[in-house]
Design an enzyme around this catalytic site. Structure first.
Site, PDB file in Angstrom:
ATOM      1  CE  LYS A  13      -3.023   0.333   3.700  1.00  0.00           C
ATOM      2  NZ  LYS A  13      -2.251   1.756   3.831  1.00  0.00           N
ATOM      3  NE  ARG A  88      -5.868   2.852  11.271  1.00  0.00           N
ATOM      4  CZ  ARG A  88      -4.582   2.399  10.368  1.00  0.00           C
ATOM      5  NH1 ARG A  88      -4.992   1.611  10.295  1.00  0.00           N
ATOM      6  NH2 ARG A  88      -3.431   2.804  10.239  1.00  0.00           N
ATOM      7  NE  ARG A 127       9.029  -8.742   6.035  1.00  0.00           N
ATOM      8  CZ  ARG A 127       9.419  -6.884   5.359  1.00  0.00           C
ATOM      9  NH1 ARG A 127       9.117  -6.486   4.677  1.00  0.00           N
ATOM     10  NH2 ARG A 127       9.736  -6.481   6.929  1.00  0.00           N
ATOM     11  NE  ARG A 160      10.538  -7.809  11.207  1.00  0.00           N
ATOM     12  CZ  ARG A 160      10.022  -6.840  11.675  1.00  0.00           C
ATOM     13  NH1 ARG A 160      10.808  -5.828  12.268  1.00  0.00           N
ATOM     14  NH2 ARG A 160       8.798  -6.845  10.819  1.00  0.00           N
ATOM     15  NE  ARG A 171       0.981  -7.301  10.687  1.00  0.00           N
ATOM     16  CZ  ARG A 171       1.726  -7.274   9.762  1.00  0.00           C
ATOM     17  NH1 ARG A 171       2.746  -8.149  10.201  1.00  0.00           N
ATOM     18  NH2 ARG A 171       1.888  -5.906   9.022  1.00  0.00           N
TER      19      ARG A 171
END
Ligand SMILES: [Zn+2]
Length: 217
Positions: A13, A88, A127, A160, A171
């Site tokens: 985004k 939001r 990642r 991570r 999430r």
């Protein structure tokens, strides 16, 4: 054009916001940037927001809304803007609608970047971060020459917690829960436009731009 950009974590985004805003020659207004500008500029709203953040509390909606209002009143936002990170939720969307009506205008389009959950997981869970220099690699898209070792500094790579599949799926669930009422709100307003956010970055921007043309006067 007055545009709101929404999309799940991992949809790219931030990058799309920048490209689209520059194509349209309008300012990209993100809540993150507004917060930083108010806090570093020492405005009254910035001081207030900082008090909440220093206590580890969420900044209340009224403060965020007041900052957005100030930003939208600035000269460079009079011909259009691209909002990223606001609204939001539905109450914020209603406030934005009223606010723009007071300025004698309205949103033209809400672009919704659409990516399957599995694709977001593929992007984010691959990642790997270097413990020594912090550089981020990707096991599929940008792998180091030797697995687990940073090409730049020889440091050890690790995943991570934020990049673990369970964390990403959680999430995404939270995002869907919070955002689906907002998406419905804008669908009802007749200004929602989905954009397929898979594939190369430039192609996504092109798709977004041709979708926007349909909403331009
Ligand atoms: Zn490194």
């Amino acid at each position: 054009m007055r545009v709101v950009l929404v999309g799940p974590p991992g949809a790219g985004k931030g990058t799309q916001a920048q490209f689209i805003a520059s194509h349209l020659s309008i300012p990209k207004i993100s809540t993150g940037d507004i917060f930083r500008a108010n806090v570093s500029g020492g405005t009254e709203l910035g001081k207030l927001a900082k008090e909440y953040m220093d206590r580890g509390d969420l900044v209340p909606d009224e403060v965020t809304v007041a900052m957005v209002r100030d930003r939208l009143a600035e000269d460079d936002a009079q011909e259009g803007f691209l909002l990223d990170g606001f609204p939001r939720n539905v109450p914020q969307a209603e406030v934005l609608k009223k606010m723009l009506a007071e300025f004698g205008t309205a949103l033209d389009v809400v672009l919704n970047l659409v990516v399957e959950d599995d694709e977001v997981v593929r992007r984010l869970a691959g990642r790997r971060t270097c413990r020594s220099c912090g550089k981020v690699w990707h096991v599929l898209f940008d792998p180091p020459a030797v697995e687990g070792v940073c090409d730049a500094c020889g440091g050890e790579l690790f995943q991570r917690d934020d990049d673990r599949e369970e964390t990403i799926r959680r999430r995404l669930e939270v995002y869907q829960e919070q955002t689906s009422p907002l998406i419905s709100f804008y669908a009802d307003e007749g200004i929602l436009q989905g954009v397929d956010a898979t594939g190369p970055v430039e192609e996504i921007t092109q798709r977004a731009m041709s979708a926007l043309r349909r909403f331009a006067d």
